[in-house]
Design an enzyme around this catalytic site. Structure first.
Site, mmCIF file in Angstrom:
data_model
loop_
_atom_site.group_PDB
_atom_site.id
_atom_site.type_symbol
_atom_site.label_atom_id
_atom_site.label_comp_id
_atom_site.label_asym_id
_atom_site.label_seq_id
_atom_site.Cartn_x
_atom_site.Cartn_y
_atom_site.Cartn_z
ATOM 1 N N LYS A 1 -6.305 13.743 -2.854
ATOM 2 C CA LYS A 1 -7.235 14.682 -3.500
ATOM 3 C C LYS A 1 -7.065 16.051 -2.828
ATOM 4 C CE LYS A 1 -10.474 11.150 -5.084
ATOM 5 N NZ LYS A 1 -10.433 9.898 -4.345
ATOM 6 N N ASP B 1 -17.162 8.339 4.134
ATOM 7 C CA ASP B 1 -16.101 8.274 3.130
ATOM 8 C C ASP B 1 -15.841 9.709 2.674
ATOM 9 O OD1 ASP B 1 -14.524 8.131 0.899
ATOM 10 O OD2 ASP B 1 -15.566 6.419 0.011
ATOM 11 N N THR C 1 -8.982 8.977 0.714
ATOM 12 C CA THR C 1 -7.723 8.924 -0.019
ATOM 13 C C THR C 1 -6.874 10.066 0.526
ATOM 14 O OG1 THR C 1 -8.770 10.285 -1.712
ATOM 15 C CG2 THR C 1 -8.628 7.930 -2.154
ATOM 16 N N ARG D 1 -0.552 9.394 -3.492
ATOM 17 C CA ARG D 1 -1.647 8.477 -3.818
ATOM 18 C C ARG D 1 -1.736 7.454 -2.697
ATOM 19 N NH1 ARG D 1 -3.884 9.489 -9.154
ATOM 20 N NH2 ARG D 1 -5.171 7.662 -8.791
ATOM 21 N N GLU E 1 5.862 -5.873 6.929
ATOM 22 C CA GLU E 1 4.546 -6.441 7.237
ATOM 23 C C GLU E 1 4.294 -6.400 8.741
ATOM 24 O OE1 GLU E 1 6.439 -7.705 4.834
ATOM 25 O OE2 GLU E 1 5.244 -8.913 3.417
ATOM 26 N N TYR F 1 10.614 -3.696 3.589
ATOM 27 C CA TYR F 1 9.454 -4.561 3.857
ATOM 28 C C TYR F 1 9.133 -4.480 5.347
ATOM 29 C CZ TYR F 1 7.938 -6.975 -0.315
ATOM 30 O OH TYR F 1 7.353 -7.263 -1.507
HETATM 31 N N1 DSN Z 1 -11.742 8.355 -9.227
HETATM 32 C C1 DSN Z 1 -12.095 9.123 -8.066
HETATM 33 C C2 DSN Z 1 -12.796 10.386 -8.431
HETATM 34 O O1 DSN Z 1 -12.509 10.910 -9.495
HETATM 35 O O2 DSN Z 1 -13.603 10.885 -7.674
HETATM 36 C C3 DSN Z 1 -12.887 8.348 -7.097
HETATM 37 O O3 DSN Z 1 -12.341 7.113 -6.902
#
Ligand code: DSN
Length: 420
Positions: free
Chosen positions: A230, A202, A227, A236, A58, A56
């Site tokens: 990807k 974004d 994110t 994640r 914080e 933890y």
């Molecule tokens: N679910 C993601 C995507 O497939 O692009 C976006 O949040």
């Protein structure tokens, strides 16, 4: 007690372990073209299972609410510094649990309820958290949407500028989950400056391509969110970068306002991911991701498919199925039955509702991680054509999919993790 504590997953819960094996086999024996999914490398997976999951912590490095933070402080500081080096902004917050939380934190940092946001709508290629009416962003803020041109299907900058001048948004969002062309961050930046709006880029879908040097960097943005799982091929998770002047506001919005204890094992894995992003091998990987997407795109066009915008500059694109007497949902289901995984997706100005829609989104990050090269993409295009255009026998196509994966995937060693 000792036995339960130290037994492996396969002994403790064989039926759940079997699910993990089935999922591995689904990925290994199929063709995964879901544009937002990727296979993290072994080092990232090792980091995710490290003892940092215990801690933890914080707060932020040097200002924590718990003792024992000597090592997590170094991990978080390392992750922040690497993220800043890669994306070139003054400050990084590596704690957001996801892209949605990252966007939420930016909104909390700079907007009040009722403030105006200008963004691309979800049905035109935007994102749920960019102001969709069912999401907090659409409920709390006054959202005005720009769109893509009906003919070219490219972002209509005349409209972005017109709407910006008319509505004077406090925030403009440049970002998408289904736009296959270059997001012209400079043009967004000019418009944002003209109307004194903040610019949020974004880059969730494009971050790995930007890190690899194969997609424009959002230098004109005040805030960048992404994110990490990807095209970046990390764990994640989410990430925020911002100009120095917003550092405190962003950090306070993430913790204590939106989140509690940071997931330190994920932050550890983010640091590993950022290190990998700086290697030549990762740069080559992202180049191949784009080459594979382009090759798949041209192979499909040759077979008679229509591609939204006519091509791609990144890792993904949309097939427009409106002329083919099949919906996006039907195409997704047919493909799933033969072992090809895609997601149905609305196309710009889609006449059908989102649950049915008229398109599918295709992406190459996952199969490129498995070692697929551009010269093999014609086979993938042919499989899609057999399934959607020619509606060939599904058993025969399934065999072709399995043969493809057996012959082509080179990085399967990583799946042995499950057999340890
Ligand atoms: N679910 C993601 C995507 O497939 O692009 C976006 O949040």
């Amino acid at each position: 007690m000792h036995d339960i504590f130290s037994s492996s997953l396969s002994r403790i819960a064989p039926e759940l372990y079997a699910l993990g094996i089935k999922e591995r086999d689904r990925l290994l024996n199929g063709i995964n073209l879901i544009a937002s999914e990727n296979l993290p490398s072994l080092a990232v997976i090792e980091a995710l299972t490290s003892f940092f999951s215990v801690k933890y912590a914080e707060g932020y490095p040097g200002k924590r609410y718990y003792s024992g933070c000597e090592f997590v402080d170094i991990v978080e500081e390392t992750a922040r510094n690497l993220a800043k080096e890669i994306f070139g902004l003054d400050h990084a917050n590596v704690q957001p649990h996801s892209g949605a939380q990252a966007n939420h934190a930016v909104f909390e940092a700079i907007l009040n309820d009722g403030d105006t946001i200008l963004a691309l709508s979800l049905d035109q290629g935007g994102h749920l958290t960019h102001g969709h009416k069912v999401n907090f962003s659409g409920k709390r803020y006054n959202v005005v949407f720009y769109s893509v041109d009906k003919e070219t299907q490219l972002i209509n900058f005349d409209e972005v500028e017109y709407l910006a001048e008319k509505h004077k948004p406090k925030l403009i969002i440049a970002g998408s989950s289904a736009y296959s062309r270059v997001l012209e961050f400079d043009k967004f930046g000019e418009i944002a400056r003209k109307v004194s709006a903040y610019l949020l880029a974004d880059i969730a879908h494009y971050a790995g391509l930007i890190a690899g040097g194969h997609y424009p960097s959002p230098d004109s943005a005040d805030f960048v969110t992404t994110t990490t799982h990807k095209t970046l091929r990390g764990p994640r998770g989410g990430l925020i970068l911002c100009k120095g002047e917003f550092k405190e506001k962003i950090d306070r919005a993430v913790f204590p306002f939106l989140q509690g204890g940071p997931h330190m094992h994920t932050i550890f894995a983010k640091a590993i991911c950022f290190k990998i992003c700086q290697t030549e091998e990762f740069k080559r990987y992202t180049k191949t991701v784009i080459e594979n997407a382009r090759k798949l795109c041209s192979g499909l066009i040759r077979q008679g498919f229509k591609v939204v915008t006519g091509g791609t500059d990144c890792h993904m694109f949309l097939l427009d199925l409106t002329d083919l007497n099949i919906t996006g949902k039907e195409a997704q289901d047919i493909l799933e039955r033969v072992g090809v995984f895609v997601n149905k997706n609305t196309i710009p100005y889609d006449p059908r509702p989102p649950a049915i829609c008229s398109g599918i989104r295709l992406g190459t990050p996952f199969i490129t991680s498995l070692g697929v090269e551009p010269e093999q993409m014609d086979i993938v295009a042919e499989i899609l054509g057999d399934a959607i255009l020619r509606r060939k026998n599904e058993e025969i196509i399934s065999t072709k999919v399995r043969d493809f994966s057996k012959e082509v995937y080179k990085m399967c060693g990583i799946f042995d993790l499950y057999n340890r």
